[in-house]
Write a protein that holds these residues in place. Structure first.
Motif, PDB file in Angstrom:
ATOM      1  N   LEU A   1       0.803  -1.218   0.000  1.00 59.30           N
ATOM      2  CA  LEU A   1       0.000   0.000   0.000  1.00 59.30           C
ATOM      3  C   LEU A   1       0.838   1.272   0.000  1.00 59.30           C
ATOM      4  O   LEU A   1       0.301   2.363  -0.195  1.00 59.30           O
TER       5      LEU A   1
ATOM      6  N   PRO B   1       2.779   3.003  -1.992  1.00 58.27           N
ATOM      7  CA  PRO B   1       2.671   4.058  -3.007  1.00 58.27           C
ATOM      8  C   PRO B   1       1.343   4.807  -2.992  1.00 58.27           C
ATOM      9  O   PRO B   1       1.211   5.838  -3.637  1.00 58.27           O
ATOM     10  N   TYR B   2       0.348   4.306  -2.239  1.00 55.52           N
ATOM     11  CA  TYR B   2      -0.998   4.863  -2.336  1.00 55.52           C
ATOM     12  C   TYR B   2      -1.500   5.520  -1.038  1.00 55.52           C
ATOM     13  O   TYR B   2      -2.549   6.156  -1.045  1.00 55.52           O
TER      14      TYR B   2
END
Length: 263
Positions: A112, A114-115
């Motif tokens: 998760l 990168p988001y």
């Protein structure tokens, strides 16, 4: 938050098929090695704070996207060294419970990364650490956490480590509440963290965050990290229990201030 910097042009032009470090990177690598040695020593003495400070140093030198996976690789070496140097004192029953929660949540956090906007979460973690230190000071009659509780602690630390790069300060109050200090604390915390970092490596690899450049840096910095861990073991052997706890709590406060500042 320190801004993300680009890698030196020598690195960006380097072919992914070679492990040779470009000449222009050598001064930066020497600086990183000195910092890595000092902060590995700090982590081995205080158990907390070193990872956060190392992330700051690596971000300034290499940029955040390279700093996070590089830090994870160096932490494999550092924590592996601390486990080995303190192997006779490691509380493996707690490590097993810790791993039960840490592995799936570290994997999820790595995927998760990168988001997820991490800035608000960092400040929450910083506030938690400050509250914890004051709670320990003013509520001396603390409950001792059960072994099974460390599965939940591992889950929180695994997720935080994958998102923030280091979460040793988050686990520190629980290990201390369990009565684990000195070599037992350093070795047990390192073993627990080692499991998290191995899981993060898998997640970062799946997310294409592990490049040849990152592997180069991790390998080049490993000797300095291991040497710092060895010196830290020798330092802890000379500390009394009260001084050790004070160092741990000081490291928690430093980490909290840095997190609240958004660094």
């Amino acid at each position: 938050m320190l801004c993300i910097q680009h890698l030196p042009s020598e690195i960006s032009r380097q072919s992914a098929s070679t492990l040779e470090l470009p000449t222009g990177l050598i001064p930066t690598l020497v600086t990183a090695s000195v910092l890595a040695f000092a902060l590995a020593w700090l982590s081995s003495v205080g158990g907390v704070g070193g990872g956060v400070l190392t992330l700051i140093a690596f971000t300034a030198l290499f940029g955040l996207q390279v700093a996070l996976p590089t830090l994870t690789l160096t932490q494999l070496a550092g924590n592996g060294g601390r486990v080995w140097f303190n192997r006779r004192a490691v509380q493996w029953r707690l490590v097993k419970w810790y791993a039960l929660g840490a592995i799936p949540f570290a994997l999820a956090g790595g995927l998760l990364l990168p988001y997820v906007p991490v800035e608000p979460l960092k400040r929450v973690l910083g506030a938690f650490l400050i509250v914890t230190v004051f709670w320990r000071r003013f509520r001396p009659a603390r409950a001792v956490p059960a072994d099974k509780t460390f599965a939940a602690i591992g889950a929180g630390c695994g997720l935080a480590s994958a998102l923030f790069g280091a979460a040793g300060p988050l686990a520190a109050p629980f290990f201390l509440a369990k009565g684990i200090i000195g070599s037992a604390y350093i070795g047990t915390e390192a073993a627990a963290s080692l499991i998290v970092h191995l899981t993060k490596i898998v997640a970062y690899g799946a997310g294409s965050l592990l490049s040849v450049h990152v592997l180069q840096l991790g390998l080049a910095l490993t000797p300095a990290i291991v040497a710092g861990a060895w010196l830290g073991k020798a330092t802890v052997a000379r500390m009394n229990a009260r001084a050790f706890v004070l160092v741990i709590e000081a490291g928690m406060l430093v980490a909290a201030i840095l997190l609240l500042a958004g660094i």
